[in-house]
Scaffold this motif. Structure first.
Motif, PDB file in Angstrom:
ATOM      1  N   ALA A   1       0.831  -1.205   0.000  1.00  0.00           N
ATOM      2  CA  ALA A   1       0.000   0.000   0.000  1.00  0.00           C
ATOM      3  C   ALA A   1       0.863   1.252   0.000  1.00  0.00           C
ATOM      4  CB  ALA A   1      -0.909   0.005   1.222  1.00  0.00           C
ATOM      5  N   GLN A   2       0.419   2.261  -0.729  1.00  0.00           N
ATOM      6  CA  GLN A   2       1.059   3.570  -0.735  1.00  0.00           C
ATOM      7  C   GLN A   2       0.118   4.523  -0.004  1.00  0.00           C
ATOM      8  OE1 GLN A   2       1.805   4.603  -4.785  1.00  0.00           O
ATOM      9  NE2 GLN A   2       3.326   3.013  -5.062  1.00  0.00           N
ATOM     10  N   PHE A   3       0.519   4.945   1.179  1.00  0.00           N
ATOM     11  CA  PHE A   3      -0.344   5.780   1.998  1.00  0.00           C
ATOM     12  C   PHE A   3      -0.217   7.243   1.590  1.00  0.00           C
ATOM     13  CE2 PHE A   3       0.517   1.981   4.461  1.00  0.00           C
ATOM     14  CZ  PHE A   3      -0.775   1.600   4.784  1.00  0.00           C
ATOM     15  N   GLN A   4      -1.362   7.913   1.501  1.00  0.00           N
ATOM     16  CA  GLN A   4      -1.409   9.323   1.140  1.00  0.00           C
ATOM     17  C   GLN A   4      -2.194  10.071   2.210  1.00  0.00           C
ATOM     18  OE1 GLN A   4      -3.259   9.345  -2.688  1.00  0.00           O
ATOM     19  NE2 GLN A   4      -1.500   8.441  -3.701  1.00  0.00           N
ATOM     20  N   PRO A   5      -1.800  11.305   2.507  1.00  0.00           N
ATOM     21  CA  PRO A   5      -2.530  12.057   3.520  1.00  0.00           C
ATOM     22  C   PRO A   5      -3.953  12.378   3.058  1.00  0.00           C
ATOM     23  CG  PRO A   5      -0.808  13.404   2.530  1.00  0.00           C
ATOM     24  CD  PRO A   5      -0.670  12.029   1.970  1.00  0.00           C
ATOM     25  N   VAL A   6      -4.871  12.447   4.007  1.00  0.00           N
ATOM     26  CA  VAL A   6      -6.274  12.735   3.707  1.00  0.00           C
ATOM     27  C   VAL A   6      -6.408  14.112   3.060  1.00  0.00           C
ATOM     28  CG1 VAL A   6      -8.550  13.088   4.739  1.00  0.00           C
ATOM     29  CG2 VAL A   6      -7.075  11.256   5.569  1.00  0.00           C
ATOM     30  N   LYS A   7      -5.587  15.069   3.508  1.00  0.00           N
ATOM     31  CA  LYS A   7      -5.671  16.444   3.006  1.00  0.00           C
ATOM     32  C   LYS A   7      -5.318  16.561   1.528  1.00  0.00           C
ATOM     33  CE  LYS A   7      -3.552  18.261   7.053  1.00  0.00           C
ATOM     34  NZ  LYS A   7      -2.630  19.271   7.548  1.00  0.00           N
ATOM     35  N   ARG A   8      -4.649  15.575   0.968  1.00  0.00           N
ATOM     36  CA  ARG A   8      -4.106  15.689  -0.379  1.00  0.00           C
ATOM     37  C   ARG A   8      -5.156  16.074  -1.429  1.00  0.00           C
ATOM     38  NH1 ARG A   8      -0.418  11.264  -3.539  1.00  0.00           N
ATOM     39  NH2 ARG A   8      -0.328  12.388  -5.499  1.00  0.00           N
ATOM     40  N   ASN A   9      -6.334  15.495  -1.360  1.00  0.00           N
ATOM     41  CA  ASN A   9      -7.358  15.748  -2.369  1.00  0.00           C
ATOM     42  C   ASN A   9      -8.525  16.570  -1.847  1.00  0.00           C
ATOM     43  OD1 ASN A   9      -6.027  14.400  -4.493  1.00  0.00           O
ATOM     44  ND2 ASN A   9      -6.662  12.449  -3.636  1.00  0.00           N
ATOM     45  N   ARG A  10      -8.350  17.249  -0.754  1.00  0.00           N
ATOM     46  CA  ARG A  10      -9.402  18.145  -0.261  1.00  0.00           C
ATOM     47  C   ARG A  10      -9.491  19.380  -1.158  1.00  0.00           C
ATOM     48  NH1 ARG A  10      -8.778  17.921   6.259  1.00  0.00           N
ATOM     49  NH2 ARG A  10      -9.720  15.882   6.498  1.00  0.00           N
ATOM     50  N   GLU A  11     -10.674  19.972  -1.204  1.00  0.00           N
ATOM     51  CA  GLU A  11     -10.919  21.121  -2.077  1.00  0.00           C
ATOM     52  C   GLU A  11      -9.991  22.294  -1.778  1.00  0.00           C
ATOM     53  OE1 GLU A  11     -12.329  23.072  -5.216  1.00  0.00           O
ATOM     54  OE2 GLU A  11     -12.902  21.024  -4.689  1.00  0.00           O
TER      55      GLU A  11
ATOM     56  N   GLN B   1      -5.311  25.714  -3.284  1.00  0.00           N
ATOM     57  CA  GLN B   1      -3.977  26.243  -2.993  1.00  0.00           C
ATOM     58  C   GLN B   1      -3.021  25.961  -4.140  1.00  0.00           C
ATOM     59  OE1 GLN B   1      -2.724  24.398   0.643  1.00  0.00           O
ATOM     60  NE2 GLN B   1      -3.627  25.980   1.940  1.00  0.00           N
ATOM     61  N   ARG B   2      -3.067  24.739  -4.660  1.00  0.00           N
ATOM     62  CA  ARG B   2      -2.207  24.391  -5.798  1.00  0.00           C
ATOM     63  C   ARG B   2      -2.549  25.235  -7.032  1.00  0.00           C
ATOM     64  NH1 ARG B   2      -3.728  18.628  -5.381  1.00  0.00           N
ATOM     65  NH2 ARG B   2      -2.865  17.981  -3.422  1.00  0.00           N
ATOM     66  N   TYR B   3      -3.832  25.407  -7.284  1.00  0.00           N
ATOM     67  CA  TYR B   3      -4.279  26.184  -8.439  1.00  0.00           C
ATOM     68  C   TYR B   3      -3.796  27.629  -8.333  1.00  0.00           C
ATOM     69  CZ  TYR B   3      -7.377  28.540 -11.683  1.00  0.00           C
ATOM     70  OH  TYR B   3      -7.874  29.322 -12.693  1.00  0.00           O
ATOM     71  N   HIS B   4      -3.950  28.238  -7.153  1.00  0.00           N
ATOM     72  CA  HIS B   4      -3.513  29.626  -6.955  1.00  0.00           C
ATOM     73  C   HIS B   4      -1.994  29.761  -7.069  1.00  0.00           C
ATOM     74  CE1 HIS B   4      -7.464  31.098  -6.208  1.00  0.00           C
ATOM     75  NE2 HIS B   4      -7.638  30.328  -5.147  1.00  0.00           N
ATOM     76  N   TRP B   5      -1.250  28.764  -6.612  1.00  0.00           N
ATOM     77  CA  TRP B   5       0.206  28.783  -6.724  1.00  0.00           C
ATOM     78  C   TRP B   5       0.620  28.805  -8.200  1.00  0.00           C
ATOM     79  CZ3 TRP B   5       4.016  25.653  -8.755  1.00  0.00           C
ATOM     80  CH2 TRP B   5       5.316  25.914  -8.328  1.00  0.00           C
ATOM     81  N   VAL B   6      -0.018  27.939  -9.007  1.00  0.00           N
ATOM     82  CA  VAL B   6       0.298  27.897 -10.440  1.00  0.00           C
ATOM     83  C   VAL B   6      -0.074  29.216 -11.100  1.00  0.00           C
ATOM     84  CG1 VAL B   6      -0.321  26.796 -12.635  1.00  0.00           C
ATOM     85  CG2 VAL B   6       0.126  25.384 -10.629  1.00  0.00           C
TER      86      VAL B   6
END
Length: 118
Positions: free
Chosen positions: A12-22, A27-32
């Motif tokens: 399993a590859q664990f990913q944080p819950v926050k990763r795909n939150r709106e 935040q990623r969109y505004h950074w770009v």
């Protein structure tokens, strides 16, 4: 499971819950958007450094064996020092590469690892 459902078992590859939150996506969109509004050109004046570490005598974590018998695998040693490759690339190609090989110094009962750049 493997033949009828076309499934296989993997680590399993664990990913944080926050990763795909709106809010994180926003935040990623505004950074770009912020970087696109600048005159910064990634193709002409940007270098991307990266580091990859690996074990020279890496072993698989799983092995096949007959039912009822342990999956014993022989290996030269049970521990390996990590070796790191440092690289830097740009749009024009490879900028620099170096290899870090750990050195082990014994001090009494403790082993201290020092990284030497080759």
């Amino acid at each position: 499971m493997a033949t009828e459902c076309n499934l296989s078992i993997k680590q399993a590859q664990f990913q944080p819950v926050k990763r795909n939150r709106e809010e994180k996506i926003q935040q990623r969109y505004h950074w770009v958007q912020k970087w696109q509004q600048t005159d910064f050109d990634f193709k002409t004046n940007c270098v991307f450094p990266d580091e990859s570490a690996f074990h020279i005598n890496l072993k698989r974590g799983m092995a096949w064996s007959k039912k009822g018998t342990p999956a014993a695998v022989t290996a030269p040693t049970t521990k390996a020092n990590a070796t790191s490759i440092l690289g830097a690339i740009s749009a024009t190609g490879l900028t620099n590469v170096s290899l870090k090989i750990p050195k082990c110094i014994k001090r009494g009962r403790l082993d201290v690892q020092l990284m030497a750049i080759v």
